[in-house]
Every structure is written in structure tokens, then in C-alpha cells.
Motif scaffolding. Structure first.
Motif, PDB file in Angstrom:
ATOM      1  N   MET A   4       6.738  13.400  32.971  1.00  0.00           N
ATOM      2  CA  MET A   4       5.916  12.357  32.369  1.00  0.00           C
ATOM      3  C   MET A   4       5.745  12.644  30.887  1.00  0.00           C
ATOM      4  SD  MET A   4       2.938  12.035  35.268  1.00  0.00           S
ATOM      5  CE  MET A   4       1.897  11.107  34.176  1.00  0.00           C
ATOM      6  N   LEU A   5       5.529  11.582  30.133  1.00  0.00           N
ATOM      7  CA  LEU A   5       5.231  11.738  28.713  1.00  0.00           C
ATOM      8  C   LEU A   5       3.834  12.315  28.541  1.00  0.00           C
ATOM      9  CD1 LEU A   5       6.513   8.317  27.364  1.00  0.00           C
ATOM     10  CD2 LEU A   5       7.570  10.536  26.994  1.00  0.00           C
ATOM     11  N   PRO A   6       3.563  12.954  27.416  1.00  0.00           N
ATOM     12  CA  PRO A   6       2.186  13.386  27.146  1.00  0.00           C
ATOM     13  C   PRO A   6       1.244  12.181  27.161  1.00  0.00           C
ATOM     14  CG  PRO A   6       3.701  14.348  25.565  1.00  0.00           C
ATOM     15  CD  PRO A   6       4.485  13.347  26.363  1.00  0.00           C
ATOM     16  N   GLN A   8      -1.103  11.047  25.230  1.00  0.00           N
ATOM     17  CA  GLN A   8      -1.238  10.263  24.006  1.00  0.00           C
ATOM     18  C   GLN A   8      -0.042   9.325  23.818  1.00  0.00           C
ATOM     19  OE1 GLN A   8      -1.588  13.528  24.235  1.00  0.00           O
ATOM     20  NE2 GLN A   8      -3.637  14.036  23.500  1.00  0.00           N
ATOM     21  N   GLN A   9       1.170   9.809  24.106  1.00  0.00           N
ATOM     22  CA  GLN A   9       2.359   8.966  23.953  1.00  0.00           C
ATOM     23  C   GLN A   9       2.374   7.866  24.999  1.00  0.00           C
ATOM     24  OE1 GLN A   9       4.684   9.219  21.463  1.00  0.00           O
ATOM     25  NE2 GLN A   9       5.411   7.275  22.258  1.00  0.00           N
ATOM     26  N   ASN A  10       1.971   8.192  26.213  1.00  0.00           N
ATOM     27  CA  ASN A  10       1.918   7.188  27.273  1.00  0.00           C
ATOM     28  C   ASN A  10       0.899   6.104  26.931  1.00  0.00           C
ATOM     29  OD1 ASN A  10       2.415   5.892  29.663  1.00  0.00           O
ATOM     30  ND2 ASN A  10       1.348   7.373  30.934  1.00  0.00           N
ATOM     31  N   LEU A  11      -0.259   6.512  26.426  1.00  0.00           N
ATOM     32  CA  LEU A  11      -1.286   5.547  26.037  1.00  0.00           C
ATOM     33  C   LEU A  11      -0.793   4.659  24.896  1.00  0.00           C
ATOM     34  CD1 LEU A  11      -4.164   4.511  26.378  1.00  0.00           C
ATOM     35  CD2 LEU A  11      -4.905   6.268  24.765  1.00  0.00           C
ATOM     36  N   LYS A  12      -0.117   5.266  23.914  1.00  0.00           N
ATOM     37  CA  LYS A  12       0.414   4.489  22.792  1.00  0.00           C
ATOM     38  C   LYS A  12       1.461   3.490  23.280  1.00  0.00           C
ATOM     39  CE  LYS A  12       1.900   5.031  18.046  1.00  0.00           C
ATOM     40  NZ  LYS A  12       2.097   5.975  16.951  1.00  0.00           N
ATOM     41  N   ASN A  13       2.318   3.894  24.217  1.00  0.00           N
ATOM     42  CA  ASN A  13       3.318   2.987  24.782  1.00  0.00           C
ATOM     43  C   ASN A  13       2.653   1.820  25.505  1.00  0.00           C
ATOM     44  OD1 ASN A  13       5.341   4.617  23.820  1.00  0.00           O
ATOM     45  ND2 ASN A  13       5.861   5.513  25.797  1.00  0.00           N
ATOM     46  N   GLN A  14       1.597   2.109  26.271  1.00  0.00           N
ATOM     47  CA  GLN A  14       0.889   1.052  26.989  1.00  0.00           C
ATOM     48  C   GLN A  14       0.218   0.072  26.020  1.00  0.00           C
ATOM     49  OE1 GLN A  14       0.868   0.418  30.299  1.00  0.00           O
ATOM     50  NE2 GLN A  14       2.343   2.078  30.489  1.00  0.00           N
ATOM     51  N   CYS A  15      -0.373   0.596  24.952  1.00  0.00           N
ATOM     52  CA  CYS A  15      -1.004  -0.266  23.940  1.00  0.00           C
ATOM     53  C   CYS A  15       0.045  -1.135  23.244  1.00  0.00           C
ATOM     54  CB  CYS A  15      -1.761   0.572  22.913  1.00  0.00           C
ATOM     55  SG  CYS A  15      -3.248   1.333  23.567  1.00  0.00           S
ATOM     56  N   HIS A  16       1.194  -0.545  22.932  1.00  0.00           N
ATOM     57  CA  HIS A  16       2.269  -1.301  22.292  1.00  0.00           C
ATOM     58  C   HIS A  16       2.764  -2.412  23.210  1.00  0.00           C
ATOM     59  CE1 HIS A  16       6.469  -1.890  20.732  1.00  0.00           C
ATOM     60  NE2 HIS A  16       5.738  -2.073  19.654  1.00  0.00           N
ATOM     61  N   HIS A  17       2.927  -2.092  24.476  1.00  0.00           N
ATOM     62  CA  HIS A  17       3.374  -3.084  25.462  1.00  0.00           C
ATOM     63  C   HIS A  17       2.373  -4.238  25.562  1.00  0.00           C
ATOM     64  CE1 HIS A  17       5.478  -4.540  29.012  1.00  0.00           C
ATOM     65  NE2 HIS A  17       4.301  -4.656  29.595  1.00  0.00           N
ATOM     66  N   ALA A  18       1.084  -3.910  25.619  1.00  0.00           N
ATOM     67  CA  ALA A  18       0.049  -4.945  25.710  1.00  0.00           C
ATOM     68  C   ALA A  18       0.002  -5.794  24.442  1.00  0.00           C
ATOM     69  CB  ALA A  18      -1.306  -4.296  25.962  1.00  0.00           C
ATOM     70  N   THR A  19       0.177  -5.146  23.289  1.00  0.00           N
ATOM     71  CA  THR A  19       0.165  -5.872  22.017  1.00  0.00           C
ATOM     72  C   THR A  19       1.332  -6.854  21.949  1.00  0.00           C
ATOM     73  OG1 THR A  19      -0.840  -3.965  20.954  1.00  0.00           O
ATOM     74  CG2 THR A  19       0.118  -5.614  19.505  1.00  0.00           C
TER      75      THR A  19
END
Length: 135
Positions: A4-6, A8-19
Motif C-alpha cells: 500500500m502507499l503511505p 499521506q500519498q493515499n489521502l492525496k490521491n483520494q483528494c485528487h480523484h474527488a477534485t
């Protein structure tokens, strides 16, 4: 290691996807106007040193540099709960009956799947058949 990604990176990816999901909303969507102004508002204003804080949605659009006015909108598809699919699901009673039904099947494409719980884990498999050929 859980592959799994760290966090912070996973959260950033999820935020980018939602944006990106918000940026691709149609102009007829009720949130479109507010989202369209979110990027421009923060880009035009500098919230540093102010007593006001930028709303999270503004920060998100600015962080990822997603401009909803230049992003392609995607036509959303809605499925009514009454709608039906053209896929037929069938489970044979026995293994022998499944073999027989497979031989008699007239459909050009057939998908077979299996889900099981073995040794406390969950597993699954699927096969797509075109005639006698496995795809």
C-alpha cells in the motif's frame, strides 16, 4: 509490507480523484457554479496573512491546479432502480448440470465466476468464454 502507499500519498490521491470528479460535473449540476468559482476565487485572492481562511474546497482546487472551466465535463449516466439489464444470471444445482448447461448454451459470450472463503480468506475467480475459447 501490505503493498500500500503511505497514508499521506493515499489521502492525496483520494483528494485528487474527488477534485477531478467535482470538476467534471455538468453545468446543469447544482454544485457546478460553486465549484467553478472555487478555483478562481483562491487564484485571485491571497489568503496568507488574512484573518480569513480559505475553505477546504478552494484549497483543494488550488492545490491540484484543477480548473473546472477548462476541464472536460462528463455526461452522467443514471440508472433507474426499475431498469433491467440484458445479463442473465444462473447457478446450476450440481457440477454435472453446469457442464450440461454449458454445452447447451447458445450465447456467444459467457462469463463464469466463483467466490469462496477458504482458510478465513476471501478469494474469487472469473473466466470469460467465447464459444469454446477462453478469453
Amino acid at each position: 509490507h501490505a503493498n500500500m502507499l503511505p497514508f499521506q500519498q493515499n489521502l492525496k490521491n483520494q483528494c485528487h480523484h474527488a477534485t477531478l470528479g467535482m470538476a467534471t460535473l455538468q453545468t446543469t449540476h447544482s454544485l457546478h457554479k460553486g465549484i467553478a468559482t472555487a478555483y478562481h476565487c483562491l487564484a485571485e485572492r491571497n489568503f496568507e496573512g488574512n484573518k480569513r481562511h480559505a475553505p477546504p474546497i478552494h484549497k483543494t482546487f488550488n492545490e491540484f491546479k484543477v480548473n473546472s472551466t477548462t476541464t472536460e465535463t462528463i455526461q452522467s449516466v443514471r440508472h433507474l432502480s426499475e431498469s433491467t439489464t440484458d445479463v442473465e444470471t444462473h447457478i446450476a444445482e450440481t457440477k454435472e448440470r453446469a457442464y450440461k448447461e454449458d454445452e447447451m448454451a447458445r450465447e456467444e459470450l459467457r462469463a463464469y465466476s466463483d467466490g469462496s472463503m477458504i482458510d478465513g480468506g476471501v478469494g474469487g475467480a472469473a473466466v470469460l468464454m467465447e464459444g469454446k475459447r477462453r478469453i
